[in-house]
Design an enzyme around this catalytic site. Structure first.
Site, PDB file in Angstrom:
ATOM      1  N   HIS A 173      49.923  51.785  24.981  1.00 44.09           N
ATOM      2  CA  HIS A 173      49.059  50.733  25.505  1.00 44.09           C
ATOM      3  C   HIS A 173      47.581  51.162  25.457  1.00 44.09           C
ATOM      4  O   HIS A 173      47.211  52.180  26.026  1.00 44.09           O
ATOM      5  CB  HIS A 173      49.475  50.466  26.954  1.00 44.09           C
ATOM      6  CG  HIS A 173      48.861  49.254  27.489  1.00 44.09           C
ATOM      7  ND1 HIS A 173      49.416  48.017  27.297  1.00 44.09           N
ATOM      8  CD2 HIS A 173      47.714  49.073  28.150  1.00 44.09           C
ATOM      9  CE1 HIS A 173      48.638  47.125  27.851  1.00 44.09           C
ATOM     10  NE2 HIS A 173      47.594  47.737  28.366  1.00 44.09           N
ATOM     11  N   ALA A 174      46.746  50.373  24.769  1.00 51.79           N
ATOM     12  CA  ALA A 174      45.362  50.776  24.540  1.00 51.79           C
ATOM     13  C   ALA A 174      44.585  50.912  25.845  1.00 51.79           C
ATOM     14  O   ALA A 174      44.713  50.081  26.735  1.00 51.79           O
ATOM     15  CB  ALA A 174      44.678  49.757  23.645  1.00 51.79           C
ATOM     16  N   HIS A 220      36.937  46.049  21.635  1.00 51.11           N
ATOM     17  CA  HIS A 220      37.144  45.797  23.057  1.00 51.11           C
ATOM     18  C   HIS A 220      37.134  47.113  23.853  1.00 51.11           C
ATOM     19  O   HIS A 220      36.415  47.256  24.848  1.00 51.11           O
ATOM     20  CB  HIS A 220      38.466  45.061  23.260  1.00 51.11           C
ATOM     21  CG  HIS A 220      38.807  44.853  24.695  1.00 51.11           C
ATOM     22  ND1 HIS A 220      38.476  43.704  25.377  1.00 51.11           N
ATOM     23  CD2 HIS A 220      39.413  45.664  25.592  1.00 51.11           C
ATOM     24  CE1 HIS A 220      38.874  43.820  26.625  1.00 51.11           C
ATOM     25  NE2 HIS A 220      39.454  44.998  26.787  1.00 51.11           N
ATOM     26  N   GLU A 221      37.924  48.075  23.420  1.00 53.00           N
ATOM     27  CA  GLU A 221      38.020  49.350  24.157  1.00 53.00           C
ATOM     28  C   GLU A 221      36.683  50.068  24.180  1.00 53.00           C
ATOM     29  O   GLU A 221      36.286  50.644  25.184  1.00 53.00           O
ATOM     30  CB  GLU A 221      39.084  50.256  23.536  1.00 53.00           C
ATOM     31  CG  GLU A 221      40.511  49.732  23.651  1.00 53.00           C
ATOM     32  CD  GLU A 221      40.902  49.404  25.070  1.00 53.00           C
ATOM     33  OE1 GLU A 221      40.359  50.001  26.011  1.00 53.00           O
ATOM     34  OE2 GLU A 221      41.749  48.516  25.240  1.00 53.00           O
ATOM     35  N   HIS A 245      34.399  49.193  26.950  1.00 51.13           N
ATOM     36  CA  HIS A 245      34.612  49.930  28.201  1.00 51.13           C
ATOM     37  C   HIS A 245      33.871  51.272  28.147  1.00 51.13           C
ATOM     38  O   HIS A 245      33.220  51.676  29.097  1.00 51.13           O
ATOM     39  CB  HIS A 245      36.100  50.213  28.416  1.00 51.13           C
ATOM     40  CG  HIS A 245      36.910  49.005  28.758  1.00 51.13           C
ATOM     41  ND1 HIS A 245      36.569  48.132  29.755  1.00 51.13           N
ATOM     42  CD2 HIS A 245      38.078  48.537  28.243  1.00 51.13           C
ATOM     43  CE1 HIS A 245      37.490  47.178  29.838  1.00 51.13           C
ATOM     44  NE2 HIS A 245      38.411  47.403  28.928  1.00 51.13           N
ATOM     45  N   GLU A 298      36.022  43.832  31.565  1.00 52.34           N
ATOM     46  CA  GLU A 298      36.834  43.249  30.496  1.00 52.34           C
ATOM     47  C   GLU A 298      36.020  42.354  29.579  1.00 52.34           C
ATOM     48  O   GLU A 298      36.333  42.188  28.406  1.00 52.34           O
ATOM     49  CB  GLU A 298      37.997  42.446  31.092  1.00 52.34           C
ATOM     50  CG  GLU A 298      39.030  43.275  31.820  1.00 52.34           C
ATOM     51  CD  GLU A 298      39.616  44.377  30.963  1.00 52.34           C
ATOM     52  OE1 GLU A 298      39.740  44.192  29.740  1.00 52.34           O
ATOM     53  OE2 GLU A 298      39.918  45.442  31.522  1.00 52.34           O
ATOM     54  N   HIS A 306      51.611  41.220  37.155  1.00 49.96           N
ATOM     55  CA  HIS A 306      50.573  41.412  38.176  1.00 49.96           C
ATOM     56  C   HIS A 306      51.014  41.049  39.587  1.00 49.96           C
ATOM     57  O   HIS A 306      50.344  41.409  40.539  1.00 49.96           O
ATOM     58  CB  HIS A 306      49.319  40.620  37.793  1.00 49.96           C
ATOM     59  CG  HIS A 306      48.754  41.070  36.482  1.00 49.96           C
ATOM     60  ND1 HIS A 306      49.373  40.813  35.279  1.00 49.96           N
ATOM     61  CD2 HIS A 306      47.651  41.781  36.180  1.00 49.96           C
ATOM     62  CE1 HIS A 306      48.670  41.338  34.297  1.00 49.96           C
ATOM     63  NE2 HIS A 306      47.628  41.926  34.800  1.00 49.96           N
ATOM     64  N   TYR A 315      40.388  38.092  35.371  1.00 51.42           N
ATOM     65  CA  TYR A 315      40.583  37.704  33.966  1.00 51.42           C
ATOM     66  C   TYR A 315      40.000  36.316  33.698  1.00 51.42           C
ATOM     67  O   TYR A 315      39.495  36.033  32.611  1.00 51.42           O
ATOM     68  CB  TYR A 315      42.065  37.760  33.594  1.00 51.42           C
ATOM     69  CG  TYR A 315      42.657  39.119  33.859  1.00 51.42           C
ATOM     70  CD1 TYR A 315      42.126  40.252  33.234  1.00 51.42           C
ATOM     71  CD2 TYR A 315      43.702  39.293  34.750  1.00 51.42           C
ATOM     72  CE1 TYR A 315      42.651  41.514  33.488  1.00 51.42           C
ATOM     73  CE2 TYR A 315      44.223  40.548  35.006  1.00 51.42           C
ATOM     74  CZ  TYR A 315      43.694  41.653  34.375  1.00 51.42           C
ATOM     75  OH  TYR A 315      44.212  42.891  34.643  1.00 51.42           O
TER      76      TYR A 315
END
Ligand SMILES: [Zn+2]
Length: 618
Positions: free
Chosen positions: A357-358, A387-388, A391, A415, A517, A527
């Site tokens: 999982h990234a 995306h990563e 962060h 995010e 969740h 989100y």
């Protein structure tokens, strides 16, 4: 983008760990007497000092486990996590001593962030603490180990194989046989039934903990992370939803018609709500997996695939990450440190078990940045890299802040950064970095296809991300009672998404528990906020680039002003109320759904034409 992609941010380890419900540490023997009360700013200084070391250790243990899963790394990681959370809980308790004091703004803010650092606060009573800890662990495990075992036997007489979420999700994504779809949907939704009494008790205990910290209930505590009274935040969510609802309604209407074409009256009626199992996703939250069923004739074929372009240029995963870094460098941000390339896990190692999982990490909260992925050369992973890295650049930008401010400006910001950068992966950008031949840039008449593909994920997600915590806030504040848990969920899905379960539901079911969740106790409003913000950031960046033309075609690649203003916002971390951060980059203090509407405006016009004469809504 898959659901699980939303659980990537490892920078905010306090929140992330709290989200897993690991509060077992609170059940230790009574500690020594609390120390004498310090001056509040001193107390905060001490916190920021202690947490740096504790977190450094927790990150090292977490990284080691995630990149080499063994009994021993799991043991070490859980030990460190326990210690870290024990410290957090203890200090949140001590911080109550300052509740009535007149505090300067930074001190008050820091103490508030400390209280919000654990998503399911435990009551002071030791027995109840123990009970909460074991409930959260059990709920987590019930979800993680959830399997559906269909009745009956195989042809060879063996019992039918049980299926886990990956397998059932795969069926939902790819099967076009409605009986298989219904079976996969109904099957997965059996795993959460036994959670129900445990969840009810969990709510009681966590609420008790939240009250002890001075909040009305857990939902109010989560909303307190948004720098406004809890009720005002609810109104903000409502306002944003009403802005984007007309776009969603058109998408719903169009997709319903295509599903009716495909499956016929018996499965999907031409009017009313859509069946939840037909949309390509277990929770009907993102619909991109059924794009093939709704693609417009002619404009549906997007003309190129990023994965194929990468393969044609013989790009490997490391080069893909270099290309991602190149985007941020083009904005003037400093390159990633050499250690990033030495220490990241970019592809799956062959000799050990890892969490694929990234995620993005900053091990020392300074510049030991890393990503952990099992990158494949395809379009999804190319987007995920951007995306990563978002962060990572955020983490590095705020690394001068005290520990309690090492986070996004609110739950949605972290995010949204990577996603906003990824919106800039337009055909024009692919030309600029030499991946796509200019002659292959799709003509404007293909825009509807590009936009529809985006909307199937991004727009479809809006009502879902809105209702998850509508349900949970109601559960926490008591307006939704245990006798009504499932019906309330079904009602909200119908009201906001226009979606119905494919099979009869009763109060023996616990459909909310079939979404990670809920048993995992991770708040969801972030989100929704992230989805709105990313378009707002994108629009601001395109305005700075003086972009002329339809918004969805804009790429701000290479724009130094964007980089400089972005960095100003990122560097603030969580040190200021989020409107200050938003203003630093976009010039406005108000979160708005309008940029998202502008981005999708050509699609909305097209959808309205397709839907003309139809009775939309449900
Ligand atoms: Zn992320």
């Amino acid at each position: 983008m898959s659901t699980s992609n939303y659980f990537r941010n490892a920078s905010a380890i306090a929140l992330t760990l709290a989200g897993t419900g690991l509060l077992a540490s609170c059940n230790g023997p009574p500690g020594p007497k609390p120390p004498p009360k310090l001056e509040a700013p001193k107390f905060v200084e001490q916190l920021n000092h202690d947490l740096v070391d504790l977190n450094r250790e927790a990150n090292a243990a977490g990284w080691t486990q995630a990149t080499d899963i063994t009994v021993d790394t799991q043991y070490l990681n859980s030990k460190v996590t326990e210690r870290y959370l024990e410290y957090f809980s203890r200090k949140a308790g001590e911080a109550k001593a300052y509740d009535k004091d007149q505090l300067d703004a930074p001190t008050a803010r820091s103490l508030n962030l400390l209280k919000l650092g654990v998503s399911a606060p435990a009551p002071a009573d030791a027995t109840k603490r123990a009970e909460l800890a074991s409930l959260t662990t059990e709920l987590d495990a019930m979800y993680g180990e959830g399997k559906y075992c269909p009745p009956g036997t195989n042809k060879d007489g063996r019992k039918t194989d049980c299926k886990n979420l990956d397998e059932l999700s795969d069926t939902i994504a790819t099967s076009r046989n409605y009986q298989e779809l219904t079976d996969a949907w109904a099957g997965w939704h059996t795993i959460s039934r036994p959670m129900r009494p445990k969840y009810q008790r969990f709510v009681e205990l966590a609420n008790e903990g939240a009250k002890e910290l001075g909040f009305r209930d857990v939902g109010a505590m989560w909303r307190a992370g948004y720098d406004m009274p809890a009720d005002d935040f609810t109104k903000e969510m409502d306002r944003l939803w009403m802005q984007v609802k007309p776009l969603y309604d058109q998408l719903h209407c169009y997709v319903r018609a295509r599903l009716h074409d495909r499956y016929g009256d018996k499965v999907q009626a031409a009017t009313g709500p859509i069946r939840a199992d037909l949309l390509g996703n277990m929770w009907a939250q993102e619909w991109g997996n059924i794009y093939d069923l709704v693609a417009p004739k002619g404009a549906g074929d997007l003309g190129f695939d990023i994965g194929e372009l990468l393969e044609a240029k013989k790009k490997d995963p490391v080069e893909m990450v270099k290309m991602g870094e190149g985007f941020y460098s083009s904005l003037g941000l400093a390159p990633l440190p050499a250690t990033f390339w030495q220490r990241s896990q970019i592809t799956r190692p062959r000799d050990r078990e890892v969490v694929c999982h990234a995620s993005a990490w900053d091990l020392d909260n300074k510049d030991d940045l890393r990503i952990k992925m099992c990158t494949k050369v395809n379009s999804d992973d190319f987007v995920t890299i951007h995306h990563e890295l978002g962060h990572n650049y955020y983490q590095r930008a705020y690394n001068q802040q005290p520990y309690l401010y090492l986070n996004g400006a609110n739950g949605g910001f972290h995010e949204a950064i990577g996603d906003f950068i990824a919106l800039s992966i337009t055909p024009e950008y692919l030309v600029q970095i030499g991946l796509l031949d200019r002659s292959k840039v799709p003509s404007a008449d293909k825009d509807v296809g590009l936009l529809l593909r985006q909307a199937m994920d991004k727009v479809a997600f809006m009502p879902f991300s809105y209702l998850v915590d509508k349900w949970r806030w109601g559960v926490f504040d008591g307006t939704i009672t245990p006798a009504n848990y499932n019906q309330a969920w079904v009602d909200l899905k119908l009201k906001y998404q226009g979606i119905v379960p494919p099979v009869q539901r009763t109060e023996a079911d616990f459909d909310p528990g079939a979404k990670f969740h809920i048993p995992g106790n991770t708040s969801y409003e972030r989100y929704f906020i992230a989805r709105v913000l990313q378009f707002q950031f994108y629009k601001a960046a395109c305005d700075m680039s003086v972009w002329k033309g339809p918004l969805h075609r804009c790429s701000f690649y290479g724009n130094k002003e964007v980089g400089q203003r972005l960095n100003q916002m990122l560097a603030m971390g969580a040190s200021k109320p989020w409107p200050d951060a938003l203003q630093a980059f976009t010039g406005t203090r108000e979160i708005s759904g309008r940029p998202m509407l502008e981005y999708f405006a050509p699609l909305q016009a097209w959808l309205e034409k397709q839907n003309a004469g139809k009775q939309c809504g449900w």
